[in-house]
Write a protein that holds these residues in place. Structure first.
Motif, PDB file in Angstrom:
ATOM      1  N   ASP A 139       0.795  -1.311   0.073  1.00 60.67           N
ATOM      2  CA  ASP A 139      -0.038  -0.026  -0.183  1.00 60.67           C
ATOM      3  C   ASP A 139       0.821   1.147  -0.024  1.00 60.67           C
ATOM      4  OD1 ASP A 139      -2.145  -1.426   0.050  1.00 60.67           O
ATOM      5  OD2 ASP A 139      -2.536  -1.445   2.259  1.00 60.67           O
ATOM      6  N   ASP A 140       2.029   1.207   0.722  1.00 56.51           N
ATOM      7  CA  ASP A 140       2.931   2.244   0.740  1.00 56.51           C
ATOM      8  C   ASP A 140       4.286   1.629   0.862  1.00 56.51           C
ATOM      9  OD1 ASP A 140       2.722   1.253   3.258  1.00 56.51           O
ATOM     10  OD2 ASP A 140       1.581   3.090   4.062  1.00 56.51           O
ATOM     11  N   PHE A 141       5.314   2.399   1.081  1.00 56.67           N
ATOM     12  CA  PHE A 141       6.608   1.719   1.313  1.00 56.67           C
ATOM     13  C   PHE A 141       6.685   0.686   2.642  1.00 56.67           C
ATOM     14  CE2 PHE A 141      10.936   1.569   3.254  1.00 56.67           C
ATOM     15  CZ  PHE A 141      11.604   1.177   2.098  1.00 56.67           C
ATOM     16  N   VAL A 142       7.199  -0.354   2.281  1.00 52.02           N
ATOM     17  CA  VAL A 142       6.930  -1.570   3.392  1.00 52.02           C
ATOM     18  C   VAL A 142       8.181  -2.047   3.601  1.00 52.02           C
ATOM     19  CG1 VAL A 142       4.332  -1.941   3.023  1.00 52.02           C
ATOM     20  CG2 VAL A 142       6.139  -3.221   1.938  1.00 52.02           C
ATOM     21  N   ASP A 143       8.571  -2.473   4.856  1.00 52.45           N
ATOM     22  CA  ASP A 143       9.753  -3.337   5.400  1.00 52.45           C
ATOM     23  C   ASP A 143       8.874  -4.873   5.871  1.00 52.45           C
ATOM     24  OD1 ASP A 143      11.743  -1.799   4.655  1.00 52.45           O
ATOM     25  OD2 ASP A 143      11.869  -0.730   6.658  1.00 52.45           O
ATOM     26  N   LEU A 144       9.540  -5.619   5.251  1.00 40.22           N
ATOM     27  CA  LEU A 144       8.894  -7.153   5.462  1.00 40.22           C
ATOM     28  C   LEU A 144       9.930  -8.012   6.140  1.00 40.22           C
ATOM     29  CD1 LEU A 144       6.530  -7.607   2.496  1.00 40.22           C
ATOM     30  CD2 LEU A 144       5.853  -6.640   4.655  1.00 40.22           C
ATOM     31  N   LEU A 145       9.613  -8.830   7.103  1.00 42.73           N
ATOM     32  CA  LEU A 145      10.454  -9.848   7.584  1.00 42.73           C
ATOM     33  C   LEU A 145      10.103 -11.099   7.082  1.00 42.73           C
ATOM     34  CD1 LEU A 145      12.715 -10.314   9.583  1.00 42.73           C
ATOM     35  CD2 LEU A 145      10.922 -10.858  11.517  1.00 42.73           C
TER      36      LEU A 145
END
Length: 420
Positions: free
Chosen positions: A76-82
């Motif tokens: 949806d926007d800038f994301v950081d995922l683990l």
């Protein structure tokens, strides 16, 4: 995850696909920053099935079962995922008791079955489906048959709420508000049903004490089937003549109603209607396209939707209690002192939050606390509020020296003298 956490973190820009339905990639993700939309394409429509917030995990079904992803994920926007791989997730599951592992796997299997069932469901006939809900709503609203005469009330036209009907349709069908209105307007043009407006009005007293309509607005609409007993027969015949519209594969339910917008921005429809009337919301958003409006609301922030920006009024333009925000504090203190504590309570109870803050600022701390406490459970009497509003505004004009308050007193005195 130890020192390898940084190596297992991925970043995605707004609009970038994280994975697609059918893709084989045995990893799950936990959102560290931003939000992710999970959607499926059902009957050529993009259906949002969930939004993942920081701390939430998605894609775990593919990791546990080894099957392809059953949905699409987009940033949806800038994301950081683990990134959580099979080894990590299985290690976590193995630490759980055996019964819990079986429950988790069972739930995953059930979700997979339900997802396939939704995906394979045939496309409904929107026109006919809406007509069926119309008939059901009529049946739920119609009066009971007279017991003595054994009459049948099935064919008796009975009005029901447009707002409630539309809400029920959207809860059952994957259709937009524009599609619902298109069907209703078509049925009305064909003479199958009627749509009538339910209007409400607000009243204000003029300087002579006469009650006049201050404003009028459409509160709801009434829908009425003209021939309920034969309605579905007519609807089926009409549906056979209408080709089913197939929207683009990437389309979504693009429009939401006013109540949906109010819930999104934590406001009320009344405040939003006033913002529309004062052109604070761009005209190209009047139909409320969901994605564009959501982005615009996030940019404006929640505080923007909590109160209405007012244009400055002259003393002779004051009409209601909420117009008192344009009066200076010294004048308001004098007005409150003249009208007394009870009438101040009436004004406070009928005022919006902005006006209430203004009023409390013109009182001592002790009086302000008493006003807030005693007005907490006080019901607003519109007629009493109109009387007190007229009196307070007349006093403001008198104290500001425009002469209208004195003129009113003179007219009232002449009227009393004539009545003797």
């Amino acid at each position: 995850m130890g020192d390898s956490t940084q190596e297992k973190t991925k970043s995605f820009n707004k609009g970038q696909m994280i994975f697609r339905e059918g893709q084989l990639n045995p990893v799950a993700y936990m959102v560290k920053k931003g939000t992710v939309s999970i959607y499926r394409v059902v009957n050529n429509r993009k259906v949002i099935v969930g939004r993942m917030l920081p701390g939430q995990i998605f894609g775990e079904s593919a990791v546990i079962t080894g099957a392809p992803f059953h949905a699409n994920a987009v940033a949806d926007d800038f994301v950081d995922l683990l990134v959580i791989d099979q080894t990590t997730l299985k290690t976590l599951l193995l630490k759980c008791p055996g019964p819990m592992q079986r429950i988790v796997r069972y739930l995953m299997d059930r979700i997979s079955v339900l997802e396939r069932a939704v995906h394979e469901q045939p496309a409904p006939n929107s026109f006919l489906s809406i007509c069926q809900i119309l008939e059901l709503t009529h049946k739920a609203t119609r009066p009971p048959a007279p017991a003595a005469k054994g009459g049948d009330s099935a064919n008796v036209p009975v009005p029901f709420s447009y707002v409630d009907f539309c809400r029920n349709v959207r809860n059952v069908l994957l259709v937009s508000q524009l599609e619902i209105d298109e069907v209703l307007e078509r049925l009305q043009r064909l003479g199958v049903m009627t749509i009538s407006e339910i209007k409400s009005a607000t009243y204000r007293k003029d300087v002579l004490g006469n009650m006049n309509v201050s404003s009028e607005y459409v509160q709801d609409k009434h829908l009425t089937l003209k021939e309920p007993a034969s309605f579905m027969t007519v609807a089926r015949n009409l549906s056979m003549e209408l080709p089913e519209k197939t929207p683009p594969c990437t389309s979504e339910l693009d429009f939401i109603d006013m109540q949906g917008l109010a819930e999104m921005v934590k406001s009320t429809p009344e405040i939003l209607y006033k913002k529309l009337a004062q052109h604070e919301i761009p005209q190209n958003l009047f139909f409320f396209p969901a994605d564009a409006l959501r982005e615009w609301a996030q940019v404006k922030g929640e505080d923007f939707f909590q109160r209405v920006k007012r244009k400055r009024l002259n003393i002779d333009e004051l009409e209601s209690v909420d117009d008192l925000v344009f009066v200076d504090n010294n004048t308001l203190r004098d007005v409150f002192q003249k009208i007394g504590f009870h009438k101040v309570l009436v004004l406070y109870a009928g005022a919006q939050e902005e006006t209430r803050t203004k009023m409390l600022g013109c009182m001592s701390g002790k009086i302000a606390a008493m006003v807030k406490e005693e007005s907490a459970d006080r019901a607003v009497d519109d007629m009493e509020l109109a009387d007190v509003e007229a009196e307070a505004i007349a006093l403001v004009r008198e104290l500001k020296g425009d002469g209208k308050g004195a003129a009113k007193e003179e007219r009232n005195a002449d009227a009393k003298e004539a009545g003797k």
